[in-house]
Write an enzyme that holds these catalytic residues in place. Sequence first.
Site, PDB file in Angstrom:
ATOM      1  CB  ALA A   7       2.190  20.516   3.471  1.00 34.96           C
ATOM      2  CB  ALA A   8       6.852  21.008  -0.328  1.00 35.25           C
ATOM      3  N   GLY A   9       6.589  18.175   0.939  1.00 34.37           N
ATOM      4  CA  GLY A   9       6.892  16.740   0.952  1.00 34.37           C
ATOM      5  C   GLY A   9       5.631  15.900   1.081  1.00 34.37           C
ATOM      6  CG  ASP A  10       3.131  16.148   4.535  1.00 35.62           C
ATOM      7  OD1 ASP A  10       3.975  15.262   4.736  1.00 35.62           O
ATOM      8  OD2 ASP A  10       2.734  16.934   5.411  1.00 35.62           O
TER       9      ASP A  10
HETATM   10  P1  ADP Z   1      10.064  18.347   2.463  1.00 34.07           P
HETATM   11  O1  ADP Z   1       8.928  19.320   2.433  1.00 34.07           O
HETATM   12  O2  ADP Z   1       9.693  17.016   3.015  1.00 34.07           O
HETATM   13  O3  ADP Z   1      11.338  18.884   3.035  1.00 34.07           O
HETATM   14  P2  ADP Z   1      11.107  18.863  -0.212  1.00 34.07           P
HETATM   15  O4  ADP Z   1      11.486  20.230   0.262  1.00 34.07           O
HETATM   16  O5  ADP Z   1      12.170  18.010  -0.794  1.00 34.07           O
HETATM   17  O6  ADP Z   1      10.380  18.015   0.932  1.00 34.07           O
HETATM   18  O7  ADP Z   1       9.931  19.067  -1.267  1.00 34.07           O
HETATM   19  C1  ADP Z   1       9.152  18.014  -1.751  1.00 34.07           C
HETATM   20  C2  ADP Z   1       8.894  18.205  -3.216  1.00 34.07           C
HETATM   21  O8  ADP Z   1       8.163  19.428  -3.427  1.00 34.07           O
HETATM   22  C3  ADP Z   1      10.159  18.338  -4.070  1.00 34.07           C
HETATM   23  O9  ADP Z   1      10.614  17.050  -4.439  1.00 34.07           O
HETATM   24  C4  ADP Z   1       9.634  19.146  -5.247  1.00 34.07           C
HETATM   25  O10 ADP Z   1       8.920  18.327  -6.140  1.00 34.07           O
HETATM   26  C5  ADP Z   1       8.621  20.090  -4.597  1.00 34.07           C
HETATM   27  N1  ADP Z   1       9.245  21.364  -4.200  1.00 34.07           N
HETATM   28  C6  ADP Z   1       9.680  21.723  -2.980  1.00 34.07           C
HETATM   29  N2  ADP Z   1      10.200  22.968  -2.983  1.00 34.07           N
HETATM   30  C7  ADP Z   1      10.089  23.418  -4.257  1.00 34.07           C
HETATM   31  C8  ADP Z   1      10.425  24.652  -4.932  1.00 34.07           C
HETATM   32  N3  ADP Z   1      11.003  25.671  -4.265  1.00 34.07           N
HETATM   33  N4  ADP Z   1      10.151  24.747  -6.252  1.00 34.07           N
HETATM   34  C9  ADP Z   1       9.569  23.737  -6.925  1.00 34.07           C
HETATM   35  N5  ADP Z   1       9.232  22.560  -6.358  1.00 34.07           N
HETATM   36  C10 ADP Z   1       9.474  22.391  -5.037  1.00 34.07           C
END
Ligand code: ADP
Length: 300
Positions: A243-246
Site C-alpha cells: 500500500a505504499a503506492g496507494d
Molecule cells: P508501489 O507500492 O505501487 O510499488 P512504490 O514502491 O514506488 O509504489 O512506492 C510508492 C511511494 O512510497 C514512493 O514513491 C515513495 O514516496 C514511498 N516509498 C516506497 N518505498 C519507500 C521506502 N523504502 N522509503 C521511503 N519511501 C518509500
Amino acid sequence: MGKIVVVGSINMDYTAMLAELPHPGETLLAKNFKMSGGGKGANQAMAAAIFSDQVTMIGMLGNDPAGHALYKKMQSKGIDVSCIEFTETPTGNALINVAEQGKNTIVVFPGANHQLTAAHVAKYKDVIEAADMVMMQLEIPMETVRFVTDMAYAANVPVFLNPAPAQALDADLLSKVTYITPNETELLRITQSFDSTRGAVSLMNLGVKNVIITLGSNGCYMKNASEEGRIGTFKVNAIDTTAAGDSFSGALAAQLANGVPLKEALVFANATGALTTTKIGAQEALPTKEEVIELMKQGQ
Ligand code: ADP
C-alpha cells in the site's frame, strides 16, 4: 477543501508474515498474521481522507461479515459511504505474503468488485460531476473505468488514474487522464519503457497531462508541460511496502483537490508513502496527518 470521488475496489486483506516467500509447492509457517481493510480503491480513499474530509467512495461489497465490517470502517474514517452498495457475491479479498525486508506477493480475488458495473456507477452521475477530482485504479471492470473517465472528462472533472495492477491501457482512455501515477512495473506495461523520462514523454504524447512515476525508496519523478524532475522521499525503516503506492496516490489526490501545487503535493505524497512502509498491512499502516507533518519537518 476539494471533493474527491474514488471509484474503486474494496477488499479484506489477509496478510501472513514469513521469513521468505514460498516457492511453488512449498508450505511455510507464518510468523504472524493480520486481517485488515484493503483494496486499492479503499486504501486510496483512506489515504485521501488523511488530508480531506470530503472523500466519497463508490464501490461494491459482498453482503457478508467482511463487507459490513469494511463499510463501517470506512464510515468511521469520515468517508461518505452512501454510494457503496452490497451484492450477494463475496467481498473481494487479497491474500498477501510479506517476507523479511518487506518483499511481498499478493493474490487478489475480485469478488464483489467485479459487480461494480457502468450501469451501477451511472446512478451516481451527479456525484461524479460535482467532484473536484475523480480517482480510479484498475481493480474494477475496465468498462467501468472507461465509463467514469468519459463522464468526468465531459464534465471537466480531473481524472486521477493509478494504473494498478499493471495492465496495458488504450490511447483513448489515456487521452482523458489528468494525473497518472504508475510505479516502474506499471510504466513498463503501459509504455514498454522502464525509463522515467522516456515513459513520461510517451504518456504525454498520448494526452496525459501530468505523469508521476513512483520509484520506491527513490521517491518519484514528475513531468508535465511546464515542469519536470525527481522528488526524493524520506528516510524511514521500511518493513512492509504493501500500500505504499496507494497511500502515495491517495495523499497526492487529496492535496491536489485541496489546491496544493503539484510539486508541493508530491512532498506530502512521498512522506505519506514512506510512513506507510514502516508498518505492516494496508489501511492499518496509513499514517495520521500529524505523523506526515512531523516527518516533513524532520526533512529527508
Ligand atoms: P508501489 O507500492 O505501487 O510499488 P512504490 O514502491 O514506488 O509504489 O512506492 C510508492 C511511494 O512510497 C514512493 O514513491 C515513495 O514516496 C514511498 N516509498 C516506497 N518505498 C519507500 C521506502 N523504502 N522509503 C521511503 N519511501 C518509500
